[in-house]
Design an enzyme around this catalytic site. Structure first.
Site, short mmCIF file in Angstrom:
data_model
loop_
_atom_site.label_atom_id
_atom_site.label_comp_id
_atom_site.label_asym_id
_atom_site.label_seq_id
_atom_site.Cartn_x
_atom_site.Cartn_y
_atom_site.Cartn_z
N HIS A 20 4.69 -28.85 -54.00
CA HIS A 20 5.18 -29.56 -52.80
C HIS A 20 5.30 -28.57 -51.63
O HIS A 20 4.92 -28.87 -50.51
CB HIS A 20 6.57 -30.16 -53.04
CG HIS A 20 6.63 -31.27 -54.05
ND1 HIS A 20 7.52 -31.26 -55.09
CD2 HIS A 20 5.92 -32.41 -54.16
CE1 HIS A 20 7.37 -32.38 -55.81
NE2 HIS A 20 6.39 -33.08 -55.27
N LYS A 68 12.64 -45.17 -61.18
CA LYS A 68 12.66 -44.01 -62.09
C LYS A 68 14.10 -43.49 -62.20
O LYS A 68 14.84 -43.52 -61.22
CB LYS A 68 11.82 -42.87 -61.51
CG LYS A 68 10.35 -43.15 -61.39
CD LYS A 68 9.66 -41.90 -60.81
CE LYS A 68 8.28 -42.18 -60.29
NZ LYS A 68 7.70 -41.06 -59.53
N ARG A 77 -3.84 -33.94 -56.82
CA ARG A 77 -4.07 -32.83 -57.75
C ARG A 77 -5.39 -33.09 -58.49
O ARG A 77 -6.43 -32.59 -58.09
CB ARG A 77 -2.89 -32.72 -58.73
CG ARG A 77 -1.62 -32.21 -58.05
CD ARG A 77 -0.39 -32.47 -58.86
NE ARG A 77 -0.23 -33.90 -59.11
CZ ARG A 77 0.85 -34.47 -59.60
NH1 ARG A 77 1.88 -33.72 -59.93
NH2 ARG A 77 0.93 -35.76 -59.78
N SER A 133 6.72 -32.73 -60.99
CA SER A 133 8.18 -32.69 -61.22
C SER A 133 8.49 -33.19 -62.62
O SER A 133 9.40 -32.68 -63.28
CB SER A 133 8.90 -33.57 -60.19
OG SER A 133 8.66 -33.10 -58.90
#
Ligand code: PNS
Length: 168
Positions: free
Chosen positions: A23, A47, A96, A134
């Site tokens: 990040h 979440k 990614r 994360s």
């Protein structure tokens, strides 16, 4: 009335639970592309987070330093409404691997449908960060592995404390 969206103002939204070096890399590169970069933490999420929004903002404040044009915020509701309210014409996201693509593609098109004036711009994650998430950081930390070099030092310490608290 809110100003019309400007392509010189970008929102970098996310959960940031917690912020990783991936990040940080995106914030650093994104901040050079625009006049203002607003890093925005989503408040209401299904979440189960490890850190409260306030803790996540604190970690961001501790680690995102030295950028005069980067601001921190939290938001509720639709991202495009928040962007519009802040006058941002750009949503910045990192990609990614190919596996990120599908969800990002859906979100970008949905956001464009909701507010065509706001463009989503993708940056490829730095190659040394492209495996970091994360989610994995928390899993490794919870199982006693080292996340040194993957998250900022201050976040490493907080993760250790949170793991200890969670195992009580
Ligand atoms: O870090 P994350 O969890 O990948 O971030 C996801 C985020 C916060 C960008 C996304 O969930 C989001 O924008 N939520 C806000 C609600 C919204 O606008 N939903 C419709 C977008 S398609």
């Amino acid at each position: 009335m809110a100003a019309p969206p400007s392509s010189r103002i970008a929102i970098y939204p996310g959960s940031f639970d917690p912020i990783t070096n991936g990040h940080l890399d995106l914030i650093s590169r994104g901040s050079r592309m625009v006049e203002r970069l607003i890093v925005a933490v989503l408040r209401n999420q299904s979440k189960q987070p490890w850190f409260t929004v306030e803790e996540r903002l604190q970690m961001l404040a501790e680690t995102v330093t030295g950028y005069a044009n980067v601001e921190l915020a939290a938001f509720d509701g639709l991202l495009v409404d928040f962007a519009q309210a802040r006058g941002a014409g750009m949503i910045l996201r990192g990609i990614r691997a190919v596996s990120d693509y599908e969800l990002e593609w859906q979100m970008a098109l949905m956001n464009r449908r909701l507010r065509p004036g706001i463009e989503t711009v993708f940056l490829m994650a730095g190659e040394e960060y492209s495996f970091i998430s994360s989610h994995l950081v928390k899993e490794v930390a919870a199982l006693g592995g080292s996340v040194a070099g993957i998250v900022p030092r201050a976040v490493e310490e907080r993760l250790k404390r949170r793991v200890a608290e969670r195992s009580r």
